[in-house]
Design an enzyme around this catalytic site. Structure first.
Site, mmCIF file in Angstrom:
data_model
loop_
_atom_site.group_PDB
_atom_site.id
_atom_site.type_symbol
_atom_site.label_atom_id
_atom_site.label_comp_id
_atom_site.label_asym_id
_atom_site.label_seq_id
_atom_site.Cartn_x
_atom_site.Cartn_y
_atom_site.Cartn_z
ATOM 1 N N TYR A 1 -1.460 33.492 52.251
ATOM 2 C CA TYR A 1 -1.426 34.453 51.136
ATOM 3 C C TYR A 1 -0.575 35.665 51.484
ATOM 4 O O TYR A 1 -0.611 36.155 52.616
ATOM 5 C CB TYR A 1 -2.839 34.941 50.820
ATOM 6 C CG TYR A 1 -3.703 33.938 50.102
ATOM 7 C CD1 TYR A 1 -3.328 33.421 48.861
ATOM 8 C CD2 TYR A 1 -4.906 33.516 50.654
ATOM 9 C CE1 TYR A 1 -4.146 32.506 48.197
ATOM 10 C CE2 TYR A 1 -5.722 32.607 50.002
ATOM 11 C CZ TYR A 1 -5.334 32.106 48.776
ATOM 12 O OH TYR A 1 -6.143 31.217 48.132
ATOM 13 N N LYS B 1 -33.302 43.591 65.826
ATOM 14 C CA LYS B 1 -32.971 43.793 64.410
ATOM 15 C C LYS B 1 -31.822 42.885 63.993
ATOM 16 O O LYS B 1 -31.096 42.356 64.851
ATOM 17 C CB LYS B 1 -32.615 45.265 64.174
ATOM 18 C CG LYS B 1 -31.428 45.771 64.979
ATOM 19 C CD LYS B 1 -31.413 47.293 65.032
ATOM 20 C CE LYS B 1 -30.183 47.783 65.783
ATOM 21 N NZ LYS B 1 -30.244 49.224 66.060
#
Ligand SMILES: *Cc1c(COP(=O)(O)O)cnc(C)c1O
Length: 378
Positions: A260, A41
């Protein structure tokens, strides 16, 4: 799949299909007596569905578990004679598609069962499917007290499922009491469905005791080199290597901040490398560092260096002051995942699991290459 870096200047994502094959064979050896499936998956845990399916089939796998019908159709197109299960189940109105593509739904609920049995009746054919009973996840699957209804419905038309399955909630913690509870509930359930093959174990279940193997095991994460069982050495081979380039080198002084939020102040004069990978590439923002918290790490020439400051969208800054004897240079590749730093090293630093690191590989702006597969022919 189109290369994510058509110029070739971006990163490199290398998938060792030989390691994937070795991992499947190693798990197949552990599960003697049970068939060993392969869970593919989420693009085979980010490694690439088509390539992984081909390699696993060449290694000997014949039973494939996809999550969605879309994935399952791709498995079918890749492997015409594999057995393909759809874990998400039968989607309403989709029986025709499943029959046409020879997909086996994992029947998770009474409405799914009714729709599948109707398809069997209308085609006068016992279309194969797995039945999934929930033994403690409360996710997909029949409730255990629905077993008698299930039995009655299938006996009415003389139908038998290919397999009865359930899923373990805590297999990664082998001493967790829930494993024993689920095993007991599953074993009791099987008394009601005699002579039907059963399946309970994911990777961790397969690696922690034969009593959970039954007739089929369903490994996922261990195939792709991830750690299945907590607190143990991971015996699997690493499948994935991700390298991204250095964009720029810079010098910075004690007291200056990086990135940041100015979340990290340098406590020494530092040499920094700006690496071209950010959270948009799946390098999770939770790998950010501050003065209070160590973040992620990367490896340059086999030596591990720390992230400094916050991870940006396209970039992360790492401290290479200690590599003065071999100063890194722009364009040089930095190992994000690989020999030096495994999937789970990075996952632990990010406060997540290897599964999430791997399935995020799809985001990396890197050129994929595959190597090492045996027995593919052509
Ligand atoms: C994902 C999944 C697996 C594989 O689990 P791993 O922990 O990756 O080995 C097995 N069975 C079911 C039902 C799953 O959803």
């Amino acid at each position: 799949m189109a290369p994510a870096s058509p110029t070739g200047l971006g990163g490199r994502l290398s998938i060792d299909l030989g390691a994937l094959q070795r991992n499947w064979r190693a798990l197949d050896k552990v599960s003697t007596g049970a068939l060993t499936g392969a869970v593919v998956k989420a693009d085979a845990y980010g490694t690439g569905l088509v390539a992984a399916c081909r390699a696993l089939y060449a290694a000997g796998a014949r039973f494939f578990f996809a999550a969605t019908p879309d994935e399952a159709v791709t498995v079918r197109a890749t492997l015409p004679d594999a057995h393909v299960f759809v874990l998400d189940g039968l989607f309403p109105g989709a029986a025709r598609l499943y029959v046409g593509e020879r997909l086996m739904p994992v029947i998770n609920s009474l409405p799914m069962l009714e729709e599948w049995l109707e398809a069997c009746l209308s085609r006068n054919e016992a279309l194969p499917a797995a039945f999934h009973f929930d033994t403690g996840m409360n996710r997909l699957g029949f409730r255990l007290n629905e077993a008698s209804i299930v039995k009655r419905l299938i006996e009415q038309i003389g139908y038998q499922p290919q397999m009865i399955m359930s899923h373990l909630a805590c297999a990664d913690q082998p001493s967790h009491e829930k494993n024993r509870t689920q095993l007991a509930l599953f074993s009791a359930l099987l008394q009601q469905f005699p002579n039907i093959p059963a399946s309970l174990a994911n990777s961790a279940g397969l690696m922690t005791g034969r009593e959970k193997h039954f007739q089929m095991v369903r490994p996922g994460i261990a195939l792709y080199g991830g750690r299945a069982v907590a607190g143990r050495r991971n015996p699997m081979s690493q499948v994935v290597t991700l390298e991204m380039p250095i964009l720029q080198m810079r010098e910075a002084r004690t007291g200056e901040t990086v990135g940041y939020g100015a979340s990290q102040t340098l406590t020494r004069d530092s040499r920094l490398a700006v690496v071209g990978i950010g959270y948009a590439d799946g390098f999770l923002r939770s790998l950010s560092a501050s003065n209070a918290r160590l973040g992620g790490r990367v490896a340059i020439g086999g030596r591990i260096v720390p992230v400094v400051g916050r991870v940006s969208m396209d970039m992360v800054v790492v401290d290479v002051t200690d590599l003065a004897d071999q100063p890194p240079r722009p364009g040089q590749m930095v190992e994000i995942l690989g020999r030096t730093l495994g999937v789970d090293d990075q996952a632990d630093a990010a406060g997540t699991i290897g599964y999430e690191m791997l399935t995020n590989l799809r985001l990396a702006r890197a050129t994929r290459s595959y190597f090492g597969a045996e027995g593919l022919g052509g």
